[in-house]
Enzyme design. Structure first.
Site, PDB file in Angstrom:
ATOM      1  N   HIS A   7      27.588  80.507  36.664  1.00  0.00           N
ATOM      2  CA  HIS A   7      27.236  80.099  38.031  1.00  0.00           C
ATOM      3  C   HIS A   7      28.376  80.363  39.012  1.00  0.00           C
ATOM      4  CE1 HIS A   7      28.887  76.220  36.366  1.00  0.00           C
ATOM      5  NE2 HIS A   7      29.402  76.090  37.556  1.00  0.00           N
ATOM      6  N   HIS A  79      34.055  77.722  43.086  1.00  0.00           N
ATOM      7  CA  HIS A  79      34.522  78.257  41.795  1.00  0.00           C
ATOM      8  C   HIS A  79      33.497  79.199  41.176  1.00  0.00           C
ATOM      9  CE1 HIS A  79      32.447  74.490  40.425  1.00  0.00           C
ATOM     10  NE2 HIS A  79      32.086  75.220  39.391  1.00  0.00           N
ATOM     11  N   GLU A 130      36.070  78.330  36.176  1.00  0.00           N
ATOM     12  CA  GLU A 130      35.543  77.367  35.190  1.00  0.00           C
ATOM     13  C   GLU A 130      35.077  78.150  33.978  1.00  0.00           C
ATOM     14  OE1 GLU A 130      32.072  75.218  36.488  1.00  0.00           O
ATOM     15  OE2 GLU A 130      32.036  73.956  34.724  1.00  0.00           O
TER      16      GLU A 130
END
Ligand SMILES: CC[C@H](C(=O)O)C(=O)SCCNC(=O)CCNC(=O)[C@H](O)C(C)(C)COP(=O)(O)OP(=O)(O)OC[C@H]1O[C@@H](n2cnc3c(N)ncnc32)[C@H](O)[C@@H]1OP(=O)(O)O
Ligand SMILES: [Co+2]
Length: 134
Positions: A7, A79, A130
Site C-alpha cells: 500500500h 509511507h 513500512e
C-alpha cells in the site's frame, strides 16, 4: 528482499472527508475505519486492482503521525509499504546494512493482522518505508 507494493499511505487530518473523496469523487471501494491505538492511528483502505491506498489520521496522544499532519494539514503521502517473505530476516539484513529500524526494532501486528516494521525515511531517499510480512 522487498516484493509486492502492499500500500501507499496518505496521512490526513480528516479521515471521513478523505474517505468521501475516494468514495464519491474517485468512485473507489473504501473499507470501514479501523482504530489502531497501539499504532496511534485510525485507518481505512482503498481497494485498487493492483495495490491499496491507506488513508490514516492521528489517534490519541503521541500519535507518530501527529507531527506530519501538523506540517501537512491538507494531507500528504506518508509511507510506502512493501511486502517481504520473512520480516525478521529482512530486518536483520537491513540493520547489518546500517538502516535504522524504528521503534524497539521488534515487529508489531499491523492493520492486516501481519507483522510490520518501519524504516527511517532518511535512509530511504526521504520515504518512510513500512515492511509487512507477506
Ligand atoms: C501499522 C499500522 C498501519 C499499517 O499499515 O498496518 C500503519 O501503517 S500505521 C502508520 C503510522 N505509524 C508510523 O508511521 C510508525 C513509524 N513512524 C515514525 O516512527 C515517525 O512517524 C517518524 C520517526 C518517521 C517521524 O516522526 P516525527 O515526524 O515525529 O519525527 P521528526 O519530526 O523528528 O521527523 C524526522 C525527520 O523525518 C521527516 N519525516 C517525518 N515523517 C516523514 C514521512 N512520513 N516521510 C518522510 N519524511 C518524514 C521529518 O520531516 C524530519 O525530517 P527533517 O529534514 O529533519 O525535517
Ligand atoms: Co501502512
Amino acid at each position: 528482499m522487498i516484493g509486492r507494493l502492499n500500500h501507499v499511505a496518505i496521512a490526513v487530518s480528516d479521515l471521513a472527508a478523505a474517505t468521501a473523496t475516494y468514495k464519491n469523487t474517485l468512485g473507489a471501494k473504501v473499507s470501514e475505519p479501523e482504530s489502531l491505538p497501539e499504532h496511534g492511528v485510525t485507518v481505512v483502505f482503498v481497494e485498487l486492482p493492483n495495490a491499496k491506498i491507506e488513508l490514516l489520521q492521528p489517534l490519541g496522544e503521541g500519535s507518530p503521525i501527529a507531527g506530519f499532519v501538523a506540517k501537512n494539514p491538507a494531507g500528504g503521502i506518508h509511507h510506502l509499504c512493501y511486502e517481504v517473505d520473512d520480516i525478521l530476516t529482512a530486518r536483520d539484513q537491513l540493520k547489518a546494512a546500517g538502516a535504522r529500524v524504528l521503534g524497539d526494532g521488534e515487529p508489531k501486528i499491523g492493520a492486516h493482522g501481519k507483522p510490520v516494521l518501519f524504516l527511517h525515511p532518511k535512509d530511504f531517499n526521504g520515504a518512510l518505508v513500512e515492511l509487512e510480512q507477506a
